[in-house]
Design an enzyme around this catalytic site. Structure first.
Site, PDB file in Angstrom:
ATOM      1  N   GLU A 275       0.831  -1.204   0.000  1.00  0.00           N
ATOM      2  CA  GLU A 275       0.000   0.000   0.000  1.00  0.00           C
ATOM      3  C   GLU A 275       0.868   1.257   0.000  1.00  0.00           C
ATOM      4  O   GLU A 275       0.585   2.242  -0.680  1.00  0.00           O
ATOM      5  CB  GLU A 275      -0.887  -0.031   1.248  1.00  0.00           C
ATOM      6  CG  GLU A 275      -2.286   0.450   0.987  1.00  0.00           C
ATOM      7  CD  GLU A 275      -3.112   0.521   2.250  1.00  0.00           C
ATOM      8  OE1 GLU A 275      -2.680   0.010   3.315  1.00  0.00           O
ATOM      9  OE2 GLU A 275      -4.195   1.102   2.183  1.00  0.00           O
TER      10      GLU A 275
ATOM     11  N   GLU B 291      -5.188  -8.268   3.260  1.00  0.00           N
ATOM     12  CA  GLU B 291      -6.010  -7.835   4.395  1.00  0.00           C
ATOM     13  C   GLU B 291      -7.333  -8.574   4.501  1.00  0.00           C
ATOM     14  O   GLU B 291      -7.819  -8.872   5.583  1.00  0.00           O
ATOM     15  CB  GLU B 291      -6.278  -6.326   4.310  1.00  0.00           C
ATOM     16  CG  GLU B 291      -5.097  -5.442   4.677  1.00  0.00           C
ATOM     17  CD  GLU B 291      -4.118  -5.226   3.531  1.00  0.00           C
ATOM     18  OE1 GLU B 291      -4.208  -5.927   2.503  1.00  0.00           O
ATOM     19  OE2 GLU B 291      -3.236  -4.349   3.679  1.00  0.00           O
TER      20      GLU B 291
END
Ligand code: NAD
Length: 701
Positions: free
Chosen positions: A104, A124
């Site tokens: 990210e 995630e």
């Protein structure tokens, strides 16, 4: 202590993160990184910044141990915003793994490069979360919404060449060392500076988002509906990616933040994170110390039936050379066609490419002679479930196998000590209990006898991991962990039938709770005859003082063995058909049986069904841990989530009990004990856990 370093090289700032073992973005690392980035921005001598992970990997995410602590998103968001707003060329260089918060972060930079064997992903979703610091907004801007949805909702890492093709990477760096990466990154950055490459912010690149048909989002979610049943994070991802396409950056970013904060507080996130950590714990031997694993490269499987073939495929898929031993050429041939058919199914389902399937199949060779497997490192016996057959095989294995080879059995019900006893090396004998279909099911019970060596166990655990299985240690005993607990709660379901429920009501209640298949549908699918013959065999030794339900026997007496005979607990349109239809005949059979037993049938609610079944699992689970058949309560959760379809998002039965409150659970078990007798006697461990408030506290010596 500083674990981020800033070093100058020509006009470049090299920022390296050194937070072993996986360079997790813990709070101190993150704060330090921000300070150094600000320094680099301020320093007029610096033209470009390179961010890199030292050691074996790039940043592999947030620190999972920190989950549950509030206020982390704002922090990570400030770091990524700082990168995103870089006034100088910002390049991220990756190797090893770039996962979660690590990737990210990279997405916020101007450019990304990586070594060829890097794996990149946003996993995630596996722990009930979404990337909450811009990942769901930046990824679609780079790869387009469809590819972004796939990466985000599958949680699967992708190889670097795919990431390059998708545009996540700007360049692949040749080589396989940190030094090669750093050299390549410096060269890339100098080149970019020399040609005046733009400081392109991902948040401003909207070309890939234009013209997306909003129907695509609904279609994508609908296609995954079965896989996502009960899960909240995948749907949140769809909403975030849709927002990226249809709203401004600020709005999309805000929507992502809202979802992330909600998910963070959700019971699902807690349950999924718990299972993730429980699986890691289960795979470790508590007292392993420095015991080294034995190298395992070549594997032999005895038997080419249902299990032998599945096990051979599991190893071949993991890259192992496999030899399969049978008693006749015809049996080998049958096994071969079974495997070919299974591979065809995998390819047609898209879970494997045609060439991978071909290569895997080519790794499996059949043989009729034991001496050809003598040098194998591991042999797994999967012949008939018959003690004499298996003892003869183990005597033969003892004769031919090289010293130190691991001798494993896939038995479900036999006493492994009796197999070890016919060898001169009981220390090398373990159970490796695969679940059917063995090439698909993740769970692997590793069963030890008092004579199994530490080294054999550690090796078996390592092997499990090498073929992508999730191992759980079990002490040699009747039913090991999973099947013993299954017997306990299936028995309660059978009693509920007599007391007033129907098979379809019980299955319905369990499926609404999240199990993919109810008990009776499952029995019909796998066939009722084998369990019937086991019951008949054990009839003489059964404790007649305990309640026994004859319903299953009566169904078998009618020749109804499930799907394969076109009728079982349910009826089916034809032999082998899968669509189950409730059968009034079975309801009558149950009513008659209850009458004869003097049981008055009553209305039974779904709540009562769920409670009886779940409490039976927990009650038996506590006994299994108390008797050290399982090492810990969390191992039971790992077993039930990976082998018996217990919904992962509920964390497993023992976790469920803890969230319900162990004192309340123990009270209910006591009540059932008073009402229904002996089967419900609470284990000492359950009572202790109820007092102390957690399984963990009760388990510690
Ligand atoms: P199966 O009948 O399909 O296959 C057994 C195979 O072993 C046959 O092909 C047979 O020819 C072969 N065989 C028998 N004796 C042999 C010998 N001496 N040497 C070499 N091969 C021999 O049975 P299965 O369902 O594959 O079960 C195999 C084992 O796996 C059993 O111990 C069973 O309890 C266990 N198991 C089965 C399941 C399941 O769901 N079927 C699950 C876990 C464990």
């Amino acid at each position: 202590m500083s674990n981020v370093e800033l070093r100058l090289s020509g006009g470049l700032a090299i920022l390296s993160v050194d937070n072993p073992p996986v360079n997790a973005l813990s709070t101190p690392t993150l704060l330090r990184l921000m300070d150094l980035i600000k320094d680099a921005y301020k320093n007029p001598a610096i033209e470009g910044v390179i961010l890199i992970g030292s050691g074996k990997t790039f940043i592999t995410g947030a620190d999972l141990q920190e989950f549950g602590q509030p206020m982390r998103y704002p922090r990570r968001r400030s770091l990524y915003e700082l990168v995103d707003a870089a006034p100088k060329l910002f390049v991220v260089a990756m190797h090893g793994h770039a996962l979660g918060g690590g990737l990210e972060l990279a997405l916020a930079a101007h450019y990304r490069v990586a070594l060829e064997d890097t794996r990149l992903g946003l996993p995630e979703v596996n722990v009930g979360m979404i990337p909450g610091a811009g990942g769901t907004q930046r990824l679609p801007r780079i790869v387009g919404p469809k590819a972004a949805l796939e990466i985000l909702t599958s949680g699967k890492p992708i190889p670097a060449d795919e990431a390059l093709a998708l545009g996540i990477l700007d360049e692949l760096i040749v080589g396989n060392s940190f030094d090669a990466l750093l050299r390549g990154a410096i060269e890339f950055t100098r080149g970019a500076l020399a040609r005046g490459a733009p400081l392109q912010r991902v948040r401003d690149s909207n070309e890939r988002l234009r013209g997306v048909d909003p129907a695509m989002f609904v279609e994508f979610a609908t296609a995954q509906a079965r896989k996502w049943a009960g899960l909240v994070a995948p749907q949140a991802i769809v909403e975030c990616v849709e927002a990226a396409c249809t709203r401004s950056w600020d709005e999309g970013y805000e929507i992502e933040g809202r979802h992330a904060n909600q998910l963070r507080e959700s019971p699902q996130r807690a349950a999924l994170t718990y299972v993730f950590l429980a699986e890691r714990t289960a795979a470790k031997l508590r007292a392993a110390g420095s015991t080294a694993t034995l190298p395992v490269a070549s594997v032999a499987v005895i038997g080419a039936g249902t299990m032998g073939s599945g096990i051979a495929m599991a190893f071949a898929n993991g890259g192992f050379q496999v030899q399969q031993v049978e008693t006749s050429a015809a049996a080998l041939e049958r096994g071969r066609s079974l495997m070919e058919k299974n591979y065809e199914t995998s390819v047609s389902r898209g879970s494997m490419s045609g060439s991978d399937a071909q290569q895997a199949l080519a790794r499996i060779r059949g043989t009729l002679r034991y001496d050809t497997i003598a040098e194998c490192d591991l042999v797994i016996e999967a012949a008939f479930e018959d003690l004499c057959v298996k003892q003869a095989i183990f005597a033969e294995l003892d004769r031919v196998m090289r010293p130190g080879a691991l001798l494993a059995t896939n038995t479900s019900t036999l006493d492994i000590e009796k197999l070890a006893a016919v060898t001169r090396r009981p220390e090398s004998v373990v159970g490796m209990h695969f679940f059917s279909p063995a090439n698909v099911m993740k769970l692997l019970e590793i069963v030890h006898t008092p004579r199994t060596s530490q080294q054999a166990l550690v090796t078996a655990l390592g092997v499990a991991k090498a073929i992508g299985k999730i191992p759980v240690l079990a002490r040699n005993s009747d039913g090991f962990i999973g099947n013993r607990i299954l017997a306990a709660y299936s028995r309660q379901a059978d009693f509920l039938l007599e007391e007033g429920a129907t098979p379809w009501q019980i299955d319905g209640a369990l499926q609404r709770f999240g199990l993919p298949m109810g008990i009776y549908l499952m029995r019909d699918m796998s066939g009722l005859d084998i369990a019937w013959s086991v019951r008949k065999y054990r009839e003489g030794t059964r404790d007649k003082s305990l309640r026994y339900s004859p319903v299953a026997d009566r169904i078998c007496e009618l020749g109804r063995f499930g799907q394969k005979t076109g009728a079982g607990y349910y009826k089916y349109a034809a032999i082998g058909a899968r669509q189950a239809v409730p059968d009034p005949l079975i309801e009558q059979l149950i009513e008659r049986t209850a009458n004869e037993l003097g049981i008055e049938r009553r209305a039974i609610s779904d709540t009562e069904i769920l409670e009886r079944v779940l409490l039976a699992i927990v009650k038996e689970g506590a006994r299994v841990v108390g008797e050290h058949v399982a090492e810990r309560a969390s191992d039971i959760d790992v077993t039930y989530v990976n082998g018996y379809g217990f919904p992962r998002y509920r964390g497993g039965p023992m976790f469920w009990a803890e969230t319900e409150g162990l004192a309340a659970i123990a009270d209910k078990v006591e009540t059932l004990h008073e009402r229904h007798g002996q089967y419900w006697e609470p284990a000492a461990l359950l009572l202790r856990a109820a007092q102390l408030g957690s399984w963990k506290a009760a388990e510690s010596p």
